[in-house]
Design an enzyme around this catalytic site. Sequence first.
Site, PDB file in Angstrom:
ATOM      1  CG  MET A 130      -9.676   3.310   5.688  1.00 53.40           C
ATOM      2  SD  MET A 130      -7.516   4.033   6.116  1.00 53.40           S
ATOM      3  CE  MET A 130      -7.489   1.878   5.515  1.00 53.40           C
TER       4      MET A 130
ATOM      5  NE  ARG B 256       0.894   1.267   3.960  1.00 52.37           N
ATOM      6  CZ  ARG B 256       1.098   1.746   3.987  1.00 52.37           C
ATOM      7  NH1 ARG B 256       2.225   2.897   4.593  1.00 52.37           N
ATOM      8  NH2 ARG B 256       0.509   2.040   2.576  1.00 52.37           N
TER       9      ARG B 256
ATOM     10  CE1 TYR C 148      -9.023  -5.895   3.476  1.00 55.73           C
ATOM     11  CE2 TYR C 148      -6.000  -6.369   4.427  1.00 55.73           C
ATOM     12  CZ  TYR C 148      -7.970  -6.032   3.974  1.00 55.73           C
ATOM     13  OH  TYR C 148      -7.943  -7.473   5.173  1.00 55.73           O
ATOM     14  CD  GLU C 149      -5.658  -0.649   4.803  1.00 57.10           C
ATOM     15  OE1 GLU C 149      -5.816   0.249   4.480  1.00 57.10           O
ATOM     16  OE2 GLU C 149      -7.048  -1.028   4.966  1.00 57.10           O
ATOM     17  N   GLY C 150      -1.971  -0.891   0.972  1.00 58.21           N
ATOM     18  CA  GLY C 150      -0.313  -1.109  -0.073  1.00 58.21           C
ATOM     19  C   GLY C 150      -0.187  -2.334   0.007  1.00 58.21           C
TER      20      GLY C 150
END
Length: 594
Positions: free
Chosen positions: A165, A293, A437-439
């Site tokens: 992604m 997440r 990562y991933e927020g």
Amino acid sequence: MPAYKAPLRDFDFVLNELIRVQDTIPALPGYEEATQDIFASYLEAAAQFCENEIAPLNRSGDEAGCDYDPATKSVTTPAGFKDAYRQFCELGFTGLDCDPAYGGQGMPKTLAFPIMEMQCSANVAWSMYPGLSHGAYAAIHAHGTAEQKDTYLPQLVDGSWTGTMCLTEPHCGTDLGLLKTRAEPNGDGSYSITGTKIFISAGEHDMSDNIIHLVLARLPDAPKDVKGISLFIVPKFHADGSRNPVSCGALEHKMGIKANATAVINLDNAKGYLIGEPNKGLACMFTMMNAARLGCGMQGLGLGEASFQGALAYAKERLQMRALTGAKCPDKPADPIIVHPDVRRMLLTQKAYTEAGRALTALLALQLDIEEKHPDAEARQDAADLVALLTPVAKAFMTDNGYTATNMGMQVFGGHGFIREWGMEQLVRDCRISQLYEGTNGIQAIDLLGRKVLLDQGAKLRKFSKLIHKFCEANAGNEQLAEFVGPLSKLLKEVGETTMGIGMAAMMNKDDAGAAATDFLRLIGHITYAWLWARMAEVAYSKLGQGDDAFYNAKITTARFYYAKLLPEVESLKAQIKTGSKPLMALDEDSFAF
């Protein structure tokens, strides 16, 4: 570092005794064959693969890293990675919980999650290659056209193609509304994609025949901000075998997960195909991001387990000083360090966080299966709400605790923990990215408080609170569980009051919600773990005298440790939340200078 051993006994406890998958999973349409015996056979096979194939590659992969050739813009993964991936595909694990219509085995996520944990414990950098591919599969399966599904899913399922992604750009991380990658219509239904993406995990490598990039970009007439983002499938090779102008410009030089290719991806009028509706790409990508997440949370869990195993083995063997209460091994020059209270504190913290995290991931996996398959719409919605509420908790709380656990594991080793060949410092380095990562975990906290609690006036949180309340009510007269039920019931009331206080304060000053968010997420994490530990203690008490008392007594004792030594953090969290934003915002920006 001692060899990794999959915690199969604890998986059995969580799946078959705590959440009792056999009561739910085989009754869901499509999962009739997912029996307890099937679960056991898959878990055993996955354990053998993780222990024998990818765990031995963990340190060598970290030492070698990935090799980037600027002339060919190609990436070579560390020795053994490609062969291990081939074996993984041959065993069918790439399609374990994928749709049988595209070659998948159609197994539940309740089975896939513990297998994901094993991979993270054994070799987290390796695990990310199939992990990202599964996310790409999920996004295309949920939002792609029939033609797109037929074109891409069979190869993603069998593992011959992998996926990524592509969100982040040099100037644009969490704030995706700032992204600049452009998508120009070609007139034939395809688009020319131009831009640069960074931090792309598994962005280029030699482990598969093709890489399918899912890319966020803007159409020419797109609205500003996140309302104008579309999602595109951009393959490295087209279906006819021709090369697409999407390439790796460099690999990042990183603190950890060095054996995973974290790439800069350049798109130079690369041909892409719109997935989902125009300007609705972020909603499509969230199918992938939410899975990622949960995968991040699994990384914190898996690395915490690996560190605990190493620390425990070392603590039993390392001789240093005598126990404060007198020699425990008088025939030896010193006692093993496991006799010392502070070493016990670290080991029990690792154990308590890891086993509660395993219970949480099993619970969430079960809810995902119910959300997807249950015939009753209300049951599906309740499951979806619980997953939505607890996904940011799983990501942030589990990775924060995982980092704590890996640091403690290194600390148990003392100076040896700082030395690379022991393997403990790698676990710390590999775990650190999971908080970013991933927020970032701060973003997860804002998501939890802002979107999942305040936005719906606490509806999802009230549903979750009812589960805890019912447990406390059902066990109000249980003397064995009184030491857990009393504090849990009290904390549940306090969480409600604290949430209401944040909501009231936020109506006057939104910064107060931002200031409270991280502490609030940890508060929700603790009540979740406290509830799960009380439930595990309940099960353990009911099993005593049936032949495995050492295991069940350890559960009860660890539950007591959690309540006595870790849960009291909630007192400081509540106090910090009450202070609001003033202590954070009072200092003028210029006064930060030194």
